[in-house]
Design an enzyme around this catalytic site. Structure first.
Site, short mmCIF file in Angstrom:
data_model
loop_
_atom_site.label_atom_id
_atom_site.label_comp_id
_atom_site.label_asym_id
_atom_site.label_seq_id
_atom_site.Cartn_x
_atom_site.Cartn_y
_atom_site.Cartn_z
CB CYS A 381 -1.28 -0.38 1.60
SG CYS A 381 -2.54 1.16 1.05
CG HIS A 507 -4.08 -3.58 3.05
ND1 HIS A 507 -2.68 -3.18 3.94
CD2 HIS A 507 -4.38 -2.74 2.42
CE1 HIS A 507 -2.79 -1.83 3.74
NE2 HIS A 507 -3.62 -1.09 3.23
CD GLU A 509 -1.21 -6.23 5.12
OE1 GLU A 509 -0.80 -6.42 4.50
OE2 GLU A 509 -1.48 -5.04 5.80
N1 GLN Z 1 -2.03 6.43 2.66
C1 GLN Z 1 -1.95 5.69 1.93
C2 GLN Z 1 -3.25 6.26 0.71
O1 GLN Z 1 -4.58 6.58 1.02
C3 GLN Z 1 -2.06 4.75 1.63
C4 GLN Z 1 -2.95 4.14 2.52
C5 GLN Z 1 -2.38 2.82 3.15
O2 GLN Z 1 -1.10 2.67 3.11
N2 GLN Z 1 -3.01 1.85 3.86
O3 GLN Z 1 -3.42 6.02 -0.85
#
Ligand code: GLN
Length: 545
Positions: A381, A507, A509
């Site tokens: 992410c 994600h 995980e």
């Molecule tokens: N802050 C970034 C976004 O909103 C990444 C979000 C995250 O890592 N879950 O896109």
């Protein structure tokens, strides 16, 4: 349908989530269809707006609910995807009741905690198992500790449910602490007595006590607890500290917990099939090799903030027959000067998700270090977004490249706000959330990891890879190996000239399970294991000042 309610007493952090998950696993392995649900006593509608420092990880379900991290344990233990209805907060309950009141749904009545809030809670409990899949048992964990003001309406609701549904359909399990006072060499039952007393004051008599303890509980102690707490002696279950959370269900089974639950709820006497679980725990205990992988993040002082990542590494370690030691690295500590000292000893680097610009510079340094030293790397992410920024700056020469999240005026917003996010003003529940399909390009590292070109993964973000830069990046060796099926959103990137460098917008995980490790974590740990055995590792170590 039968209902089990798990409450907690004495102190928090006794592991109610793991206890509930373990009961779920044992019943599932007895052939029953089980679901788990958590009630959280706070007024936030969901944990999505809370800082990880307050709350730990936000676990995202397939349907895009932002939930408590215990839902992650539930999914991992019963190997079943859960949904929004499996996590209910006081905020949601009040929101529903107040909205109904505004619509005139209470026909002139005074709206009150009893019966209106408690009715709403009861309807959520009943709804948890009502998904057309013939659920046999709903296990509802009540957040908070007996005696808290906040959880009282939940306890009142489950008290009422026992009255309405009957003893043979409901079961109260109370998790409590039985401390050992080292100086006096004594085990103390008083806190448990008080905690059960607090429950009885509101009309709940626990049927089973799970007693967290660091020492064995002998017969004498068990009968004392049974007598003072008004439970059968066989229902005083020792929940002793174990080497890992995955040992807990096996321990409970040895204590006959599932037999007692089955007897009280008339769930049949088929023993659970724990062979896969036992084999997994055995394999975990048998490893004799270790690898160190650094997690460079912002919330590293609170492990709960990265719960699913830690568990995903455990699962991937088991599959690779290694123990993964996590080296927690505060991203703010990494600079061009310190990178080698901090990362020279590890065999892999992971940059996790996050929000806000603190620690970004350090993450970029860590990524540059992993990229140039051919260290296995996984970005998640924000980790993908930082990888793209690092590549833009240091490989493509776009010195001012940034994400518009951190630098709204940059001339090169290589990471930019998603189009549909620009008009959203509410912060809660408005990110790109939940599972989306992704198409993987053949012949890529991503395809080798997944063994497939069509996958689905869970998301939680507002920003994304800016498509304007696709060609420039491709020319310089950044491979876009996964996109949304319409090819508009970049979901996976990797490096052409690196043995294992991959970053994902989702994600992974969240979908790892003990007996089904996530392909990316499994591959990262494998790459780390190989890296450690290679001469590159020895060379990197030698360089260390
Ligand atoms: N802050 C970034 C976004 O909103 C990444 C979000 C995250 O890592 N879950 O896109």
């Amino acid at each position: 349908m039968k209902f089990i309610f798990v409450t907690g007493g004495v102190v928090s952090s006794l592991g109610k989530g793991i206890a509930s998950s373990s009961i779920g696993l044992l019943l599932k392995q007895r052939g029953l269809k089980v679901t788990l649900q958590k009630f959280d006593p706070y007024l936030n509608v969901d944990p999505g707006t809370m800082s990880p420092f307050q709350h730990g990880e936000v676990f995202v379900t397939e349907d895009g609910a932002e939930t408590d991290l215990d839902l992650g344990h539930y999914e991992r233990f019963i190997d079943t995807n859960l949904a929004q209805k499996n996590n209910v907060t006081t905020g949601q309950v009040y929101q529903a009741v107040i909205q109904r009141e505004r619509r005139g749904g209470y026909l002139g009545k005074t709206v009150q905690v009893v019966p209106h809030i408690t009715d709403e809670i009861k309807s959520r409990i009943l709804a948890a198992g009502d998904d057309g899949s013939n659920v046999d048992v709903v296990i509802t964990e009540i957040g908070g500790t007996a005696g808290d003001i906040e959880s009282q309406p939940f306890l009142e609701a489950i008290r009422q449910l026992r009255l309405e549904l009957g003893r043979d359909k409901t079961l109260f399990i109370h998790l409590t602490l039985v401390p050992y006072i080292r100086a006096a060499k004594e085990i103390k039952t008083k806190p448990t007595q008080h905690s059960v007393k607090a429950l009885r004051e509101i009309g709940i008599q626990p049927d089973i006590l799970l007693c967290r303890t660091e020492v064995p509980l002998n017969k004498e102690i068990r009968s004392k607890i049974a007598l003072f707490c008004n439970v059968h002696e066989e229902a005083v279950i020792e929940a002793r500290d174990v080497p890992s959370i995955y040992h807990v269900p096996l321990n409970f089974h040895r204590e006959h917990l599932d037999d007692i639950v089955a007897k009280l709820l008339d769930l049949g006497d088929a023993p659970p099939d724990l062979s896969d679980w036992e084999a997994m725990v055995k394999r975990m205990a048998a490893v004799d090799e270790e690898v160190d992988i650094a997690i460079c993040g912002k919330y590293v002082h609170l492990n709960d903030a990265y719960k699913s990542i830690i568990e995903a590494f455990t699962h991937a370690g088991i599959a690779n027959d290694v123990k993964v030691n996590i080296a927690w690295v505060d991203a703010e500590d990494i600079t061009a000067q310190t990178a080698h000292r901090i990362l020279g000893d590890v065999s892999g680097v992971l940059v996790p998700g996050g929000f806000g610009d603190r620690g970004i510079a350090g993450k970029l340094e860590a990524i540059q270090y992993a990229r140039t030293n051919l260290l296995p790397f996984l970005g998640i992410c924000l980790g993908l977004q930082c990888s793209v920024i690092e590549f833009a700056r240091n490989v493509c020469g776009l010195e001012d490249a940034h994400s518009s999240e951190f630098s709204p005026d940059t001339a090169n917003p290589v990471i930019d706000l998603m189009e549909d996010q620009k008009t959203k003003s509410d912060k809660g529940g408005t990110m790109r959330l939940g599972s989306y399909p992704c198409v993987i390009k053949s012949g890529t590292l991503a395809e080798r990891c997944y063994g497939s070109t069509e996958i689905g993964e869970r998301h939680r973000h507002r920003w994304e890879f800016n498509n304007r830069y696709r060609d420039l990046f491709a020319m310089n060796g950044l491979v876009i190996s996964g996109t949304s099926p319409d090819n508009r959103l970049v979901e996976i990137v990797e490096l052409r000239d690196h043995p294992f460098f991959i970053a994902v917008q989702f994600h992974p995980e969240l979908k790892s399970r003990p007996n089904r490790p996530h392909p990316l974590f499994k591959a990262l740990v494998k790459a780390a294991k190989e890296y450690k055995r290679s001469s590159r590792f020895a060379a990197a170590k030698q360089l260390k000042p």
